[in-house]
Design a protein around this motif. Structure first.
Motif, PDB file in Angstrom:
ATOM      1  N   ARG A   1       5.424  -2.025  20.277  1.00 32.39           N
ATOM      2  CA  ARG A   1       6.845  -2.332  20.145  1.00 32.39           C
ATOM      3  C   ARG A   1       7.322  -2.302  18.695  1.00 32.39           C
ATOM      4  NH1 ARG A   1       7.541  -7.606  21.687  1.00 32.39           N
ATOM      5  NH2 ARG A   1       9.780  -7.353  21.972  1.00 32.39           N
ATOM      6  N   TYR A   2       6.487  -2.745  17.738  1.00 40.26           N
ATOM      7  CA  TYR A   2       6.948  -2.715  16.352  1.00 40.26           C
ATOM      8  C   TYR A   2       6.718  -1.350  15.701  1.00 40.26           C
ATOM      9  CZ  TYR A   2       2.306  -3.657  14.124  1.00 40.26           C
ATOM     10  OH  TYR A   2       0.994  -3.602  13.662  1.00 40.26           O
ATOM     11  N   LEU A   3       6.203  -0.402  16.487  1.00 41.96           N
ATOM     12  CA  LEU A   3       6.040   0.979  16.037  1.00 41.96           C
ATOM     13  C   LEU A   3       7.075   1.924  16.647  1.00 41.96           C
ATOM     14  CD1 LEU A   3       2.166   1.089  16.457  1.00 41.96           C
ATOM     15  CD2 LEU A   3       3.364   1.138  14.261  1.00 41.96           C
ATOM     16  N   VAL A   4       7.932   1.399  17.526  1.00 42.08           N
ATOM     17  CA  VAL A   4       8.867   2.246  18.266  1.00 42.08           C
ATOM     18  C   VAL A   4       9.787   3.026  17.335  1.00 42.08           C
ATOM     19  CG1 VAL A   4      10.893   2.191  19.778  1.00 42.08           C
ATOM     20  CG2 VAL A   4       8.817   0.971  20.439  1.00 42.08           C
ATOM     21  N   ARG A   5      10.339   2.368  16.338  1.00 44.35           N
ATOM     22  CA  ARG A   5      11.275   3.051  15.438  1.00 44.35           C
ATOM     23  C   ARG A   5      10.588   4.226  14.726  1.00 44.35           C
ATOM     24  NH1 ARG A   5      15.761   0.044  13.581  1.00 44.35           N
ATOM     25  NH2 ARG A   5      15.381   0.566  11.411  1.00 44.35           N
ATOM     26  N   LEU A   6       9.392   4.004  14.217  1.00 43.55           N
ATOM     27  CA  LEU A   6       8.640   5.070  13.551  1.00 43.55           C
ATOM     28  C   LEU A   6       8.268   6.171  14.539  1.00 43.55           C
ATOM     29  CD1 LEU A   6       7.270   6.157  11.004  1.00 43.55           C
ATOM     30  CD2 LEU A   6       5.255   4.772  11.599  1.00 43.55           C
ATOM     31  N   HIS A   7       7.823   5.780  15.720  1.00 45.55           N
ATOM     32  CA  HIS A   7       7.458   6.743  16.768  1.00 45.55           C
ATOM     33  C   HIS A   7       8.626   7.683  17.069  1.00 45.55           C
ATOM     34  CE1 HIS A   7       5.325   7.590  20.773  1.00 45.55           C
ATOM     35  NE2 HIS A   7       6.490   8.217  20.876  1.00 45.55           N
ATOM     36  N   GLN A   8       9.803   7.119  17.242  1.00 39.53           N
ATOM     37  CA  GLN A   8      10.951   7.932  17.633  1.00 39.53           C
ATOM     38  C   GLN A   8      11.370   8.910  16.540  1.00 39.53           C
ATOM     39  OE1 GLN A   8      13.604   4.738  18.818  1.00 39.53           O
ATOM     40  NE2 GLN A   8      13.054   4.972  20.965  1.00 39.53           N
ATOM     41  N   VAL A   9      11.246   8.518  15.288  1.00 40.44           N
ATOM     42  CA  VAL A   9      11.590   9.430  14.196  1.00 40.44           C
ATOM     43  C   VAL A   9      10.549  10.544  14.079  1.00 40.44           C
ATOM     44  CG1 VAL A   9      11.902   9.647  11.709  1.00 40.44           C
ATOM     45  CG2 VAL A   9      12.908   7.713  12.920  1.00 40.44           C
ATOM     46  N   LEU A  10       9.260  10.186  14.103  1.00 37.45           N
ATOM     47  CA  LEU A  10       8.210  11.193  13.977  1.00 37.45           C
ATOM     48  C   LEU A  10       8.220  12.177  15.136  1.00 37.45           C
ATOM     49  CD1 LEU A  10       5.296   8.911  12.747  1.00 37.45           C
ATOM     50  CD2 LEU A  10       6.505  10.633  11.392  1.00 37.45           C
ATOM     51  N   ALA A  11       8.590  11.698  16.336  1.00 41.99           N
ATOM     52  CA  ALA A  11       8.567  12.549  17.532  1.00 41.99           C
ATOM     53  C   ALA A  11       9.633  13.632  17.495  1.00 41.99           C
ATOM     54  CB  ALA A  11       8.730  11.688  18.783  1.00 41.99           C
TER      55      ALA A  11
ATOM     56  N   THR B   1       3.861  12.839  19.358  1.00 39.12           N
ATOM     57  CA  THR B   1       3.550  11.498  18.852  1.00 39.12           C
ATOM     58  C   THR B   1       3.103  10.598  19.995  1.00 39.12           C
ATOM     59  OG1 THR B   1       5.197  11.756  17.092  1.00 39.12           O
ATOM     60  CG2 THR B   1       4.457   9.524  17.563  1.00 39.12           C
ATOM     61  N   ILE B   2       2.049   9.838  19.744  1.00 41.26           N
ATOM     62  CA  ILE B   2       1.498   8.903  20.736  1.00 41.26           C
ATOM     63  C   ILE B   2       1.376   7.526  20.095  1.00 41.26           C
ATOM     64  CG2 ILE B   2      -0.615   8.253  21.973  1.00 41.26           C
ATOM     65  CD1 ILE B   2      -1.069  11.233  22.522  1.00 41.26           C
ATOM     66  N   SER B   3       1.787   6.495  20.833  1.00 39.98           N
ATOM     67  CA  SER B   3       1.499   5.107  20.461  1.00 39.98           C
ATOM     68  C   SER B   3       0.598   4.515  21.530  1.00 39.98           C
ATOM     69  CB  SER B   3       2.789   4.286  20.350  1.00 39.98           C
ATOM     70  OG  SER B   3       3.590   4.729  19.282  1.00 39.98           O
TER      71      SER B   3
END
Length: 270
Positions: A49-59, A64-66
């Motif tokens: 959940r605290y990686l969602v913002r980074l995940h969405q930008v990198l994707a 991208t996988i979390s």
């Protein structure tokens, strides 16, 4: 997570959860036969959940996988304590079963220990490693000093929203599993293990982070055979949440993947 496919994963009797996003515009990095997937790994007590913002930008520009590792997020607690090597093997097994090829491993806090160990286990599959806010600082290797640094970070350098995400995940994790894994985190010698890492590694910290101090991160960058240090101004420990666009740009530049020139616009839409 918006736009990501969520899948329950299991290997070796351990259960986790994977969130996978296909890139909207992927470009082949020079010198690589296959475009790597970026894999984001959380730290102790928390989840994707605290990686969602980074995940969405990198994707936007890379697959991208979390991962939610066993015992964290909504995943069931394992019956035994897991070592850092256990978590590293779990990460690779899950990615292998999903058909993921080369993987850029990005870990935060204790997740930095997991991805460091994973890169040592399978250097042929990991072209780059990113350690965000790595632990445990050699000058703070007591529970009291770790908790003091965590409290300082939460009170002085994080936003109400980032604190809400982190501490609600701590509640979901529960004190029993948290404390069991805390012993593992405290005993892992990141400063020694990184000496054997020939893979290019970026040590990334918020410039105000009291948990992963500047001197500690400089030690790691110097000891890594191919290490570099990047600091993001105005951010504390949860730098990927409070400084997302800068972190995404640094990861893109380091790995040779396309830059996120529209990172801030992407964040404004989520």
């Amino acid at each position: 997570m918006k736009g990501a496919v969520a899948t329950d994963v299991e290997t070796g009797g351990l259960r986790g959860r994977m969130y996978a996003s296909r890139a909207s515009a992927a470009v082949q990095p020079e010198g690589l036969a296959e475009t790597p997937t970026i894999v984001l790994i959380h730290g102790i007590g928390v989840s994707h959940r605290y990686l969602v913002r980074l995940h969405q930008v990198l994707a936007r520009t890379a697959d991208t996988i979390s991962l939610d590792l066993p015992g964290f997020g909504a995943t069931p607690h394992p019956e035994r304590q897991l070592t850092v090597a256990d978590h590293a093997a779990f990460i690779h097994d899950v990615l292998d079963r999903a058909g993921v090829g080369p993987r850029v491993l990005v870990g935060h806090s204790m997740g930095a220990q997991f991805v460091l160990e994973a890169a040592l286990q399978r250097p042929d599959q990991v072209p780059h490693v990113v350690l965000m806010g790595p632990v445990v600082d050699v000058r703070r290797r007591t529970l009291f000093r770790q908790m003091l640094a965590l409290t300082r970070d939460a009170l002085l350098y994080e936003t109400p929203r980032s604190n809400a995400v982190v501490f609600s995940d701590y509640l979901r994790c529960g004190p029993r599993w948290y404390l069991k894994q805390l012993r593992v985190m405290m005993n892992y010698r990141t400063e020694d293990r990184i000496r054997s890492l020939n893979t290019p590694v970026m040590i990334l910290r918020g410039a105000s982070d009291p948990i992963a101090s500047g001197e500690w991160c400089r030690i790691l960058a110097r000891r890594a055979p191919a290490g570099k240090l990047v600091e993001v101004p105005g951010c504390g420990h949860v730098v990927q949440y409070t400084g997302t666009s800068q972190v995404a740009d640094e990861i893109s530049a380091f790995t040779g993947l396309p830059g996120s020139g529209t990172a801030q616009q992407a964040l404004n839409r989520h």
